[in-house]
Design a protein around this motif. Sequence first.
Motif, short mmCIF file in Angstrom:
data_model
loop_
_atom_site.label_atom_id
_atom_site.label_comp_id
_atom_site.label_asym_id
_atom_site.label_seq_id
_atom_site.Cartn_x
_atom_site.Cartn_y
_atom_site.Cartn_z
N ALA A 142 0.82 -1.20 0.00
CA ALA A 142 0.00 0.00 0.00
C ALA A 142 0.86 1.26 0.00
O ALA A 142 0.55 2.25 -0.66
CB ALA A 142 -0.94 -0.01 1.20
N SER A 146 -0.66 2.92 -3.13
CA SER A 146 -1.92 3.55 -2.73
C SER A 146 -1.72 5.04 -2.47
O SER A 146 -0.63 5.47 -2.11
CB SER A 146 -2.48 2.87 -1.48
N ARG A 153 -6.50 0.23 3.66
CA ARG A 153 -6.34 -0.56 2.44
C ARG A 153 -5.54 -1.84 2.72
O ARG A 153 -5.90 -2.92 2.24
CB ARG A 153 -5.64 0.27 1.36
N CYS A 157 -6.88 -5.76 2.28
CA CYS A 157 -6.16 -6.77 1.50
C CYS A 157 -5.86 -8.01 2.34
O CYS A 157 -6.05 -9.15 1.88
CB CYS A 157 -4.85 -6.19 0.96
N TYR A 195 -8.91 -2.64 -3.65
CA TYR A 195 -8.48 -2.31 -2.30
C TYR A 195 -7.15 -1.56 -2.32
O TYR A 195 -6.92 -0.68 -1.48
CB TYR A 195 -8.33 -3.57 -1.47
N LEU A 196 -6.29 -1.89 -3.24
CA LEU A 196 -4.97 -1.27 -3.30
C LEU A 196 -4.97 0.07 -4.03
O LEU A 196 -4.34 1.02 -3.58
CB LEU A 196 -3.98 -2.23 -3.98
N ILE A 200 -12.35 3.19 -2.51
CA ILE A 200 -12.89 2.42 -1.39
C ILE A 200 -13.78 3.30 -0.51
O ILE A 200 -14.02 2.99 0.67
CB ILE A 200 -11.78 1.77 -0.54
#
Length: 203
Positions: A142, A146, A153, A157, A195-196, A200
């Motif tokens: 992340a 990210s 996040r 994961c 998610y990465l 979200i």
Amino acid sequence: MTEASAKRRGRRPAGEDTREAMLTAARELFGELGYEGATVRAIAQRAGVDAAMVNHWFGGKQGLFAQAVLQLPFDPVQLFGQVFEQGPVEELGERIVRTFLTRWDESGGGAFAALIRSVAGHEQVATALRTLFLENIFTRLADRVSVDRLPFRASLCAAQVVGMGMVRYVAKFEPMVSADREEIVAAVAPTLQRYLTGDIGHG
């Protein structure tokens, strides 16, 4: 030589074969029963050795657990490099899912099952699980890819991958158990990728 001394001599460690037999038996029983349920006596019996050999080789049940279960079938640092560096960021979710499934499948899922079954009653296992999935893998990923809410996040994961392993190797829900690896990759990877690097929602 007395019969008793001959018997004791026959139970002395024969080398790596004895050690590996105990590790194999420990992985099986920790996987089946968890840390609390798997006794030293039962592990030794399955390995075909005297229970004293557990202390001789591993210093006790906790040491055996650390060797058998916490030494998982991959190096987290190596795995991080493999999934991060061997392709574009847009395919990161796919590489993560495929890599985990491949490693777990190759080991029969035993180490993962033992880890999960023991986590509720053993703080060392919970710490190992957090260190493995959060600190060594997903937090680092992340941090690289990210743009916001990195801890959240990373946790998402980890939840996805641990949950996938739970269903495939521990709870053994069909058709997840018998599903083709690539079928699971195709289904799960887009969620992990979101998610990465995707949306979200707002914290």
